[in-house]
Design an enzyme around this catalytic site. Structure first.
Site, PDB file in Angstrom:
ATOM      1  N   SER A 114       0.846  -1.183   0.000  1.00 40.98           N
ATOM      2  CA  SER A 114       0.000   0.000   0.000  1.00 40.98           C
ATOM      3  C   SER A 114       0.886   1.238   0.000  1.00 40.98           C
ATOM      4  O   SER A 114       1.663   1.441  -0.928  1.00 40.98           O
ATOM      5  CB  SER A 114      -0.951  -0.050   1.192  1.00 40.98           C
ATOM      6  OG  SER A 114      -1.998   0.846   1.025  1.00 40.98           O
TER       7      SER A 114
ATOM      8  N   ASP B  17      -9.934  -3.295  -5.504  1.00 38.74           N
ATOM      9  CA  ASP B  17      -9.253  -2.483  -4.489  1.00 38.74           C
ATOM     10  C   ASP B  17      -9.861  -1.082  -4.454  1.00 38.74           C
ATOM     11  O   ASP B  17      -9.934  -0.394  -5.466  1.00 38.74           O
ATOM     12  CB  ASP B  17      -7.759  -2.400  -4.825  1.00 38.74           C
ATOM     13  CG  ASP B  17      -6.912  -1.956  -3.637  1.00 38.74           C
ATOM     14  OD1 ASP B  17      -7.448  -1.251  -2.758  1.00 38.74           O
ATOM     15  OD2 ASP B  17      -5.728  -2.305  -3.607  1.00 38.74           O
TER      16      ASP B  17
ATOM     17  N   HIS C 261      -8.023  -4.778  -1.574  1.00 28.82           N
ATOM     18  CA  HIS C 261      -6.766  -4.303  -1.029  1.00 28.82           C
ATOM     19  C   HIS C 261      -6.019  -5.349  -0.213  1.00 28.82           C
ATOM     20  O   HIS C 261      -4.797  -5.381  -0.194  1.00 28.82           O
ATOM     21  CB  HIS C 261      -7.036  -3.072  -0.165  1.00 28.82           C
ATOM     22  CG  HIS C 261      -5.849  -2.206   0.068  1.00 28.82           C
ATOM     23  ND1 HIS C 261      -5.110  -1.666  -0.952  1.00 28.82           N
ATOM     24  CD2 HIS C 261      -5.266  -1.763   1.209  1.00 28.82           C
ATOM     25  CE1 HIS C 261      -4.123  -0.926  -0.448  1.00 28.82           C
ATOM     26  NE2 HIS C 261      -4.199  -0.983   0.863  1.00 28.82           N
TER      27      HIS C 261
END
Length: 713
Positions: A565, A650, A685
């Site tokens: 991330s 995501d 995600h």
């Protein structure tokens, strides 16, 4: 980005050197040893900002409704399968090892709340948890509240995001989705006696709180950029909801919650630097919400009710690490009525707070390590829990019962499984409640944990924790994995990861760099790694990597790095800056296309991020962000082996960022190293949502790292 914060998948590092020259040397396959990788079509888009022109050849990849985009992603996945085919046996071995360290049939330690003991369990072969309770005693019949395995049956992705039980214990509001998104949830209400969903359903819900009438529910919802922007109130049998609050400042998100004392409903509005709250009596759900303290830019506060007063956690520019006030139940709008309960300390950051009838329990951070204290509400001597090891993490779990005289906390380190304890404040005694079990066996004494300090280019000392198998010789030959995050003030805490020992037991050193941008050494540590200081995050990580090499734990041709991330942004930045320093990179769902994303305020989590990264509509910030944006700084040079992951659903880092990154990287790099894109076509995600599927993802990433350093078994 803010919510681009989830993946902190800890892995392990350093390979024990074998000097047996009679062994056949592993042949490292290169990109040219495989069929040609996919080539994304070049369709130039031109962007001009502040007189500067950028050409993006892969901007078109952002449209997942375009069949050509899906075809390209499928081609990338097929290529990845081809390259990784030789590691299938290794992936299975790693998977089996991790499963062997995991107690598949397990149960959380029960927690007592409002007359019930609540707990959850996992069962062998099942992907998800089952949530249960027993009334009054653990000998009472079990009530299954949610069997997530049944709820997820037949669905390729499923996230159960939590639940809230009504004050009379008869109903539970809960959040879930079938996409794997971290920001798009459906709110439902379940009648716990019949097991049926009742009342209404809300798509895009974010938070929830019950009023004391057991039939009024407050909840937050998202807008089209996935920002939680409205709080609504709805009766279970009402045809529609009433709007009670709307947050119009796009930097802020808003959430609703109930107080521990059951007295209040709170609405919090928060940005990266500023927060304020409003509240009503939980007995009067139709009342208008009352602002606790008006919003002031760069002032953050949170309110923790006690039945006789409010405790207020307060932070501003002069009190970055926070302080705690006590304020009266009435008249608290007048700041002169506030009394200091815990003073600000520039060396100690307030991490967590839980209010009991007679004590306020606190989790603090000093010199990068956790401290836990119980501070008497009415004054007197603090009770402190001390921890003997030089590198560890301790977390305050609190107690849901307001009248309690005990609280729980967890303790873990790189070589010590996570353990839950209960501390009795009255007599100072600690009881072990539950220790993470490792069925295949584990001896902490077989491993060495150290804390090192690297020196950044500006002279700042940066802490790093490492773990490796006892007996390692520092001769520069050991494969090593270094991991970090470094954004949003999220600390890179050490903890025991059963999976990472599949690397460590193969001779890896695992290093966790506590770089600026996190709050590992206090709030100033965070301030020094954001906005126009963001590059400190990258140079800190490089300094930690160089220390591992200089101290002869490893060498550049044995060093792997991983981050996810916003930690994926870190991976992209250091790879551009020092590609010579790393042999392999794993960038998980990386926030990599900083300029394009932050200029598009129609995307999720953009305007709310201006206080973290800067607003690129302002020239100073545009130029600075452009100077490090990984996607914009790919050049014709040699790069390490790189695995990039993404998720089609995501919501935090949209799928096109990792896809564009791989396409551009392949078009410019001058080496013969392998670059792979592993796109999850069902989830978001966090990758695979089931626990067994998640372990497969971990085994895949570990196998890539091991393969690249020449370890085949």
């Amino acid at each position: 980005m803010k919510s681009r914060n989830y993946i902190i998948l800890f892995v392990a590092t350093t390979l024990m050197a074998s000097c047996n020259t009679s062994k056949k040397e592993t042949v490292m396959l290169k990109q040219s040893d495989f069929p040609a990788p996919p080539v994304a079509e070049v369709i130039p888009d031109t962007f001009t900002n502040f007189g500067q022109t950028r050409i993006d050849n892969y901007y078109w990849l952002k449209d997942k409704n375009n069949p050509k985009v899906i075809d390209y992603l499928k081609a990338e996945n097929a290529y990845t399968d081809t390259v990784m085919a030789s590691t299938k046996a290794l992936q299975q071995t790693i998977y089996d090892e991790i499963i062997g360290r995991m107690k598949e049939d397990d149960e959380s330690y029960p927690s007592f709340s409002d007359g019930y003991y609540y707990y959850s369990r996992t069962e062998k072969g099942k992907q998800y948890r089952t949530y249960c309770r027993r009334k009054g005693t653990m000998d009472a019949p079990e009530e299954i509240i949610f069997d997530v395995n049944k709820m997820a049956e037949g669905k390729p992705a499923y996230i159960f995001h939590g639940y809230s039980v009504s004050p009379d214990n008869s109903k539970a509001a809960y959040l879930c989705n079938e996409t794997g998104s971290f920001a798009e949830f459906t709110l439902k209400v379940k009648d716990l006696a019949s097991g049926r969903d009742i009342g209404f359903t809300v798509n895009g819900a974010t938070s929830m709180a019950w009023a004391n009438d057991n039939k009024t529910l407050f909840y937050g919802i998202i807008d089209n950029t996935l920002r939680s922007y409205r709080i609504l109130r709805q009766m279970l049998d009402a045809p529609k909801a009433d709007l009670v609050y709307e947050e119009t400042d796009t930097r802020f998100s808003t959430y609703v919650s109930g107080s521990k004392t059951k007295q209040y409903i709170f609405i919090e509005s928060t940005s990266s630097t500023t927060a304020d709250e409003r509240y009503i009596s939980a007995d009067k759900p139709l009342d208008a919400f009352h602002v606790f303290l008006p919003r002031i830019q760069d002032v953050e506060y949170s309110v923790y009710p006690h039945k006789e007063k409010f405790f207020v956690r307060y932070k501003d520019k002069e009190n970055l690490n926070g302080k705690i006030y006590e304020a009266p139940l009435t008249g608290h709008e007048d700041r002169s009525t506030w009394k200091e309960f815990l003073a600000h300390d520039k060396d100690v950051r307030i991490e967590g707070i839980d209010v009991l009838k007679d004590y306020v329990t606190l989790e603090l951070r000093k010199n990068g390590l956790s401290e836990i204290i119980a501070k008497p509400v009415s004054g007197g001597e603090d009770k402190a829990i001390t921890f003997p090891e030089p590198v560890y993490s301790a977390g305050l779990s609190g107690n849901p019962e307001y009248d309690a005289t005990t609280f729980r906390y967890t303790y873990t380190s790189l070589n010590r499984p996570t353990t839950l304890y209960e501390y009795n404040i009255a007599n100072g005694e600690t009881a072990k409640l539950k220790e993470q079990e490792i069925p295949s066996g584990f001896n902490p004494g077989d491993y060495v944990v150290e804390r090192l300090w690297a020196t950044a280019p500006d002279g700042v000392k940066v802490p790093m924790a490492i773990v490796y198998k006892k007996g390692l010789k520092k001769d520069g030959t050991h494969p090593t994995l270094i991991y970090s995050y470094g954004s949003y003030g999220i600390s890179s805490d050490v903890y025991f990861s059963a999976s990472m020992f599949s690397l460590i037991d193969r001779g890896f050193v695992y290093a966790l760099a506590q770089i600026r941008g996190g709050s590992d050494l206090g709030e100033q540590w965070y301030e020094d790694g954001k906005l126009l200081h963001k590059k400190n995050t990258f140079t800190d990580f490089i300094a930690c990597s160089e220390l591992l090499i200089n101290e002869k734990y490893t060498s550049a041709n044995r060093l792997a790095a991983m981050g996810g991330s916003a930690g994926g942004l870190l991976m992209g930045a250091v790879t551009n800056m020092r590609p010579d320093l790393y042999q392999t990179i794993v960038a998980q769902v990386p926030f990599i296309d900083v300029i394009n994303t932050m200029l598009d305020d129609t995307l999720p989590l953009t305007t709310g991020e201006y206080e973290e990264w800067g607003n690129p509509n302002e020239e100073e910030y545009y130029n600075y962000m452009l100077s490090y944006s990984p996607y914009d700084n790919i050049t014709a040079q040699n790069y390490p082996n790189i695995l990039v992951t993404g998720g089609i659903n995501d919501s935090q880092v949209l799928f096109h960022e990792p896809a564009k990154y791989v396409a551009k990287l392949r078009s410019l790099k001058t080496d013969d190293n392998i670059v792979l894109l592993h796109m999850n076509m069902d989830s978001g995600h966090g990758g695979a949502t089931g626990r067994y599927d998640g372990i497969k993802d971990t085994a895949f990433e570990f196998a890539f790292i091991l393969n690249r350093v020449g370890i085949e078994k």
